[in-house]
Design an enzyme around this catalytic site. Structure first.
Site, PDB file in Angstrom:
ATOM      1  CB  CYS A 123      -0.802   0.019   1.343  1.00 33.22           C
ATOM      2  SG  CYS A 123      -1.840   1.386   1.319  1.00 33.22           S
ATOM      3  CB  CYS A 144      -2.207   4.550   3.745  1.00 27.45           C
ATOM      4  SG  CYS A 144      -2.535   4.315   5.547  1.00 27.45           S
ATOM      5  CB  SER A 145      -0.594   0.898   6.574  1.00 26.63           C
ATOM      6  OG  SER A 145      -1.689   1.412   7.230  1.00 26.63           O
ATOM      7  CB  CYS A 146      -4.778  -0.346   2.534  1.00 25.33           C
ATOM      8  SG  CYS A 146      -5.398   1.532   2.728  1.00 25.33           S
TER       9      CYS A 146
END
Lengths: 103, 210
Positions: free
Chosen positions: B115, B118-120
């Site tokens: 991702c 972000c950090s999905c």
């Protein structure tokens, strides 16, 4: 302009693949976000927008869950859940309670 | 919050353990938010404890069961690839407002997820992401030089195999269905699940061999 979160394709160093256990503080912040989502007070896309508008300095200097915390504070103040003054007073109260250990 | 200043020295590089001191302004701020939400009766301490327990209950072993089922039950694999969101409900798992897309590794194609923004991450099936998944280095480089990044995990994908990198979004999460290791024909579904690692479901490594 590329935002601070938009990292895809930029040069960067080696990946630190070592494991990292989440701290209790991080778990609490994660839990607050999950609960506020369930209660309809916070959405993932809102969270992203607030994180993306933190600015380069804050984005790059804060840890992952510190970014989440900064975003959540702004989001809840904007929604009128509490005021900046209430937050500042509570921060001062906790700092006093923690004594010299707190920033 | 920009008006609050803090020096970088105050920010611990190694995050504190449960009984460690709270150092940074933002760590204090996090506790302040928690206490205000409790005082305003929006959240209870019991709910926070339960939410932490729920998060802790979802680990990569959950995803490993799904992979092992797909390896042993062709019809399930077809359902999983056709609609991951629906197929994981058979395990009592719920993607919530997000969708799950399962991508299958084959002798010709190897998939990796990232991702960049972000950090999905497919939290519903793998739990919380490892810290490297959230790091600047992984997010920046996985889309530009994935083979070099994989080598840092000790994974070498032959040049003859196509590498496909999937950039997750807040609404769409990916899960890699790794290839079943050779020589595992006699293993049970449970034994197979033990071979499936977290990193193999992100695509940065391969399952353990039998």
């Amino acid at each position: 302009m590329r935002g601070p979160h938009d990292l895809g394709g930029l040069p960067a160093g080696p990946v630190d693949t070592s494991p990292h256990d989440m701290t209790f503080w991080e778990k609490q912040i994660d839990a607050l976000n999950a609960l506020l989502s369930q209660k309809g007070l916070r959405r993932v896309d809102e969270n992203r927008r607030y994180i993306e508008t933190l600015g380069h300095d804050a984005y790059n200097s804060l840890s992952y869950y510190e970014r989440w915390t900064a975003a959540l504070a702004r989001q809840l103040i904007d929604k009128g859940v509490f005021t900046q003054d209430e937050v500042d007073a509570k921060v001062a109260e906790i700092r006093a309670r923690l004594g010299g250990d707190a920033a | 919050m920009q008006e609050h200043t803090h020096s970088h020295d105050e920010m611990p590089h190694a995050p504190p353990a449960q009984d460690e001191k709270i150092h940074s302004y933002y760590q204090v701020l996090g506790l302040a938010l928690k206490e205000l939400l409790i005082e305003k009766k929006i959240i209870t301490p019991a709910e926070i404890r339960q939410a932490i327990e729920f998060r802790d209950s979802i680990t990569p072993a959950t995803g490993a069961k799904i992979v092992a089922r797909a390896w042993t039950d062709h019809a399930y694999k077809q359902r999983l690839l056709a609609n991951g969101t629906e197929a994981i409900k058979e395990f009592g798992l719920d993607m919530g407002a997000t969708e799950l897309v399962v991508v299958e590794n084959t002798p010709a194609v190897h998939h990796v997820i990232v991702c960049t923004l972000c950090s999905c991450y497919p939290r519903a099936v793998l739990g919380l992401p490892p810290s490297w998944y959230k790091s600047r280095e992984y997010r920046a480089r996985a889309v530009r030089e994935p083979r070099a990044v994989l080598r840092e995990f000790g994974t070498v994908i032959p040049e003859s195999v196509e590498l496909r990198v999937h950039d997750s979004t807040a609404d769409m999460r990916y899960l890699v269905l790794p290839m079943r290791p050779e020589g595992t024909g006699k293993l049970t579904e449970q034994q197979l699940a033990a071979l499936v690692t977290r990193d193999s479901m992100i695509g940065v490594s391969l399952p353990k061999s039998a």
